[in-house]
Design an enzyme around this catalytic site. Structure first.
Site, PDB file in Angstrom:
ATOM      1  N   GLU A 102      17.355  23.652  40.549  1.00 29.12           N
ATOM      2  CA  GLU A 102      17.742  24.791  40.007  1.00 29.12           C
ATOM      3  C   GLU A 102      17.887  24.610  38.295  1.00 29.12           C
ATOM      4  O   GLU A 102      17.394  25.449  37.675  1.00 29.12           O
ATOM      5  CB  GLU A 102      19.163  25.037  40.514  1.00 29.12           C
ATOM      6  CG  GLU A 102      18.909  26.304  41.560  1.00 29.12           C
ATOM      7  CD  GLU A 102      18.046  27.542  41.273  1.00 29.12           C
ATOM      8  OE1 GLU A 102      17.970  28.153  40.150  1.00 29.12           O
ATOM      9  OE2 GLU A 102      17.195  27.872  42.223  1.00 29.12           O
ATOM     10  N   PRO A 119      41.913  43.289   1.843  1.00 23.94           N
ATOM     11  CA  PRO A 119      42.426  42.168   1.633  1.00 23.94           C
ATOM     12  C   PRO A 119      42.004  40.661   2.163  1.00 23.94           C
ATOM     13  O   PRO A 119      42.754  39.788   1.824  1.00 23.94           O
ATOM     14  CB  PRO A 119      43.861  42.581   2.311  1.00 23.94           C
ATOM     15  CG  PRO A 119      43.313  43.448   3.325  1.00 23.94           C
ATOM     16  CD  PRO A 119      42.192  44.085   2.793  1.00 23.94           C
ATOM     17  N   ASP A 158      35.529  38.721  -7.645  1.00 21.95           N
ATOM     18  CA  ASP A 158      36.938  38.131  -7.882  1.00 21.95           C
ATOM     19  C   ASP A 158      36.882  36.785  -7.096  1.00 21.95           C
ATOM     20  O   ASP A 158      36.468  36.678  -6.124  1.00 21.95           O
ATOM     21  CB  ASP A 158      38.102  39.013  -7.062  1.00 21.95           C
ATOM     22  CG  ASP A 158      38.343  40.043  -7.972  1.00 21.95           C
ATOM     23  OD1 ASP A 158      37.744  40.219  -9.012  1.00 21.95           O
ATOM     24  OD2 ASP A 158      39.515  40.566  -7.714  1.00 21.95           O
ATOM     25  N   LYS A 202      39.704  37.551 -11.496  1.00 17.06           N
ATOM     26  CA  LYS A 202      41.258  37.244 -11.086  1.00 17.06           C
ATOM     27  C   LYS A 202      41.288  36.049 -10.209  1.00 17.06           C
ATOM     28  O   LYS A 202      40.537  35.801  -8.997  1.00 17.06           O
ATOM     29  CB  LYS A 202      41.724  38.328 -10.307  1.00 17.06           C
ATOM     30  CG  LYS A 202      42.109  39.436 -11.503  1.00 17.06           C
ATOM     31  CD  LYS A 202      43.720  39.938 -11.407  1.00 17.06           C
ATOM     32  CE  LYS A 202      43.875  40.772 -12.297  1.00 17.06           C
ATOM     33  NZ  LYS A 202      43.002  41.653 -12.745  1.00 17.06           N
ATOM     34  N   GLY A 217      41.147  43.899  -2.482  1.00 14.01           N
ATOM     35  CA  GLY A 217      41.792  44.937  -2.273  1.00 14.01           C
ATOM     36  C   GLY A 217      40.855  46.250  -2.467  1.00 14.01           C
ATOM     37  O   GLY A 217      39.864  46.641  -2.319  1.00 14.01           O
ATOM     38  N   ASP A 218      41.666  47.245  -3.458  1.00  9.43           N
ATOM     39  CA  ASP A 218      41.045  48.500  -3.761  1.00  9.43           C
ATOM     40  C   ASP A 218      40.604  48.291  -5.459  1.00  9.43           C
ATOM     41  O   ASP A 218      41.692  47.717  -6.117  1.00  9.43           O
ATOM     42  CB  ASP A 218      41.984  49.264  -3.730  1.00  9.43           C
ATOM     43  CG  ASP A 218      41.209  50.896  -4.260  1.00  9.43           C
ATOM     44  OD1 ASP A 218      40.819  51.425  -3.443  1.00  9.43           O
ATOM     45  OD2 ASP A 218      41.459  50.995  -5.484  1.00  9.43           O
ATOM     46  N   THR A 225      44.009  48.442  -0.087  1.00  7.86           N
ATOM     47  CA  THR A 225      44.574  47.446  -1.058  1.00  7.86           C
ATOM     48  C   THR A 225      45.886  46.508  -0.238  1.00  7.86           C
ATOM     49  O   THR A 225      46.302  47.039   0.857  1.00  7.86           O
ATOM     50  CB  THR A 225      45.682  48.368  -2.120  1.00  7.86           C
ATOM     51  OG1 THR A 225      46.076  47.840  -3.110  1.00  7.86           O
ATOM     52  CG2 THR A 225      46.510  49.308  -1.516  1.00  7.86           C
ATOM     53  N   ALA A 226      46.320  45.703  -1.098  1.00 12.06           N
ATOM     54  CA  ALA A 226      47.049  44.544  -0.650  1.00 12.06           C
ATOM     55  C   ALA A 226      48.259  45.236  -0.155  1.00 12.06           C
ATOM     56  O   ALA A 226      48.912  44.657   1.092  1.00 12.06           O
ATOM     57  CB  ALA A 226      47.337  43.516  -1.585  1.00 12.06           C
ATOM     58  N   MET A 266      51.161  40.437  -7.694  1.00  9.17           N
ATOM     59  CA  MET A 266      51.297  39.172  -8.737  1.00  9.17           C
ATOM     60  C   MET A 266      52.871  39.047  -9.002  1.00  9.17           C
ATOM     61  O   MET A 266      53.164  38.848 -10.307  1.00  9.17           O
ATOM     62  CB  MET A 266      50.631  39.644 -10.101  1.00  9.17           C
ATOM     63  CG  MET A 266      49.113  39.792 -10.024  1.00  9.17           C
ATOM     64  SD  MET A 266      47.944  40.102 -11.334  1.00  9.17           S
ATOM     65  CE  MET A 266      48.338  42.088 -10.984  1.00  9.17           C
TER      66      MET A 266
HETATM   67  N1  SAH Z   1      42.846  45.039  -6.439  1.00 13.27           N
HETATM   68  C1  SAH Z   1      43.700  44.344  -5.605  1.00 13.27           C
HETATM   69  C2  SAH Z   1      44.945  43.750  -6.481  1.00 13.27           C
HETATM   70  C3  SAH Z   1      44.443  42.833  -7.628  1.00 13.27           C
HETATM   71  S1  SAH Z   1      45.751  42.003  -8.315  1.00 13.27           S
HETATM   72  C4  SAH Z   1      44.323  44.978  -4.365  1.00 13.27           C
HETATM   73  O1  SAH Z   1      44.146  46.475  -4.343  1.00 13.27           O
HETATM   74  O2  SAH Z   1      44.999  44.629  -3.512  1.00 13.27           O
HETATM   75  C5  SAH Z   1      45.922  40.430  -7.312  1.00 13.27           C
HETATM   76  C6  SAH Z   1      47.257  40.543  -6.709  1.00 13.27           C
HETATM   77  O3  SAH Z   1      46.841  40.973  -5.319  1.00 13.27           O
HETATM   78  C7  SAH Z   1      47.661  39.417  -6.128  1.00 13.27           C
HETATM   79  O4  SAH Z   1      48.205  38.465  -7.190  1.00 13.27           O
HETATM   80  C8  SAH Z   1      48.551  39.623  -4.867  1.00 13.27           C
HETATM   81  O5  SAH Z   1      49.978  40.043  -5.345  1.00 13.27           O
HETATM   82  C9  SAH Z   1      47.660  41.203  -4.416  1.00 13.27           C
HETATM   83  N2  SAH Z   1      46.943  40.563  -3.308  1.00 13.27           N
HETATM   84  C10 SAH Z   1      45.635  40.701  -3.199  1.00 13.27           C
HETATM   85  N3  SAH Z   1      44.879  40.237  -2.025  1.00 13.27           N
HETATM   86  C11 SAH Z   1      46.261  39.883  -1.145  1.00 13.27           C
HETATM   87  C12 SAH Z   1      46.281  39.294   0.126  1.00 13.27           C
HETATM   88  N4  SAH Z   1      45.376  39.267   0.921  1.00 13.27           N
HETATM   89  N5  SAH Z   1      47.432  39.272   0.454  1.00 13.27           N
HETATM   90  C13 SAH Z   1      48.677  39.624  -0.392  1.00 13.27           C
HETATM   91  N6  SAH Z   1      48.585  39.894  -1.484  1.00 13.27           N
HETATM   92  C14 SAH Z   1      47.150  40.088  -2.051  1.00 13.27           C
END
Ligand code: SAH
Length: 470
Positions: free
Chosen positions: A22, A226, A249, A271, A303-304, A332-333, A384
């Protein structure tokens, strides 16, 4: 990755299979799809194998393998379903210079056979390094359903047209031509006119693409979310898939960048928490330079893009350079962090507004409307915030905030290494110090994890095991 997938040229090469039961049959069914010269060594071969030998599909040697039998063979399979015999033939085949696979013995195999989706000449190989054959089969099933049976035919016809298509400029123009063929016109032409229809269709399509105007470069400001690739929007995925250049980023993690085309140029800029950041003008110049050169540029932001991402400056620069642009929002985060806590960012009777703040801006720590934030029930997502926690704590307490106000810090939200630190305004600085966060972290002021009362552990590693298996 312990096993590197490759496609071995087998046309006219020798492949040895030792065994006639087999296990041997299963391997032979696959091997006979190739143009290899297959030799089977088996004292007692199954009837199918004898039939294949009779019609010349393989050579059957009715004895056990001996030294020298595998000379010039590329691959040798130990399929005797007998550990001792398989070990013996493996040593022989290796001595003769063949790569050896022993059925159901990952450890002693030099290569393994993947699950295969066969749309020859399109072949998909799925491997799990032996860890999860069930998973491989499920993926195979999904792909079989997704890839039309006509794909192989189209690819074969397409191949004969490649030299003609080379008249199109390399890169985007040629890619657009082929993708229109495979995903739009090809299947239709095949259905309506058979192979001849496909070829005629290819010529028409080619003529149209040859005279088409070059698509001008453009920029999409895309939210990467995120970090979890599943949290990308469909539009973001599509744009990533089509992008010529991706300027991202440093916060955008590898699993998302891997969704880019292999040919795409990836440029890391921008960033990085508190690390060295690229100058905004350099970022603008890079984006504009590539778009002017005709590239589809994705400016990929964590994020956004519209939240603390200097979107406005980049849009203005791109617009001033007379380049088309669009914005694709992302999660966004703060949204991801709230989801991880199991909390709502707004809540009837508690807070009817939500603030998104940055802990520091270009001028250092950012001043805020502390009095409003200090009111009971206030909720804010603070970006941040790691370095400015002491400053935030001081300002809020000074303006009368309750020291017991819950504060949650979510590090690496949505990623496999996500951590949640449950704290309060009074203990924030100490708790953060003790947690020693290294990844991006979002502070949710005014929110505790839903189960904070019962769960004392600061981590919720729910996705970890799932990821490890994937
Ligand atoms: N445009 C991004 C923010 C950029 S500023 C947004 O909308 O999320 C960068 C900050 O975003 C970081 O210092 C942290 O505070 C936050 N951040 C981004 N990704 C993250 C994640 N996966 N977990 C926690 N904080 C996050």
């Amino acid at each position: 990755m312990q096993h590197f997938p490759i496609f071995v040229a087998l046309a006219g090469r020798r492949v040895i299979v030792s065994g006639g039961g087999e296990a041997a049959l299963a391997k032979l069914r696959l091997l006979l799809k190739t143009e290899a010269h297959v030799t089977v060594f088996a004292v007692d071969a199954a009837p199918e194998i004898q039939n294949w030998a009779a019609i010349g599909k393989l050579r059957l040697v009715p004895r056990a393998m001996e030294p020298g039998d595998a000379i010039c063979a590329v691959l040798a399979y130990g399929a005797n379903e007998d550990a001792v015999e398989d070990a013996r033939i493996a040593a022989l085949a290796r001595a003769d210079g063949a790569m050896v696979n022993i059925v159901d013995n990952l450890e002693d195999s030099q290569f393994i056979t993947p699950a295969i989706v066969d749309r020859d000449p399109v072949t998909v190989a799925i491997g799990t390094e032996g860890a999860a054959p069930v998973l491989a089969r499920a993926i195979k099933r999904d792909l079989e359903a997704q890839l039309p049976a006509t794909l192989g035919t189209l690819a074969r016809i397409g191949k004969t047209f490649r030299h003609v298509a080379e008249a199109l400029p390399m890169g985007r123009a040629r890619r657009d031509f082929w993708s229109e063929f495979y995903f739009q016109t090809g299947a239709r032409d095949l259905e309506q006119g058979g192979a001849g229809g496909v070829l005629a269709g290819l010529h028409t399509l080619f003529g149209r693409h040859l005279t088409a105007q070059d698509k001008p470069g453009a920029v999409a400001f895309v939210g990467a979310g995120p970090g979890d690739p599943d949290l990308l929007t469909l539009k973001a995925r599509k744009l990533l898939d089509e992008a010529d250049v991706i300027v991202h980023d440093r916060l955008v993690p590898a699993p998302i960048l891997e969704l880019a085309r292999r040919e795409a140029i990836l440029i890391s800029m921008g960033k990085e928490g508190f690390g060295p950041s690229a100058k905004q003008n350099d970022i603008n110049d890079t984006i504009i330079e590539h778009a002017k050169g005709g590239a589809q540029v994705v400016r990929l932001k964590a994020g956004d893009p519209s939240v603390f991402g200097r979107l406005e400056e980049e849009m203005t620069a791109v617009e001033a350079a007379d380049i088309d642009w669009q914005v694709v929002p992302g999660i966004t985060a703060a949204s991801a962090a709230a989801a991880s806590l199991g909390q709502s960012l707004t809540q009837r009777g508690r807070n009817s507004d939500l603030r998104l703040l940055t802990g520091h801006d270009v001028d250092g720590f950012a001043e805020q409307d502390w009095r409003t934030l200090a009111r009971p029930g206030a909720v804010a997502g603070i970006y941040m915030a790691k370095r400015s926690a002491r400053f935030l704590q001081g300002r809020l307490l000074m303006h009368g905030a309750d020291p017991a106000t819950p504060v949650s810090v979510v590090e690496n939200a949505s990623r496999p290494d996500q951590r949640i630190v449950t704290s309060s305004l009074a203990t924030l600085t100490d708790d953060l110090k003790a947690a020693n966060l290294t990844g991006p972290a979002l502070l949710l002021y005014g929110l505790a994890p839903r189960q904070a009362a019962t769960v004392t552990l600061p981590t919720i590693p729910t996705r970890l095991t799932e990821r490890e298996h994937a």
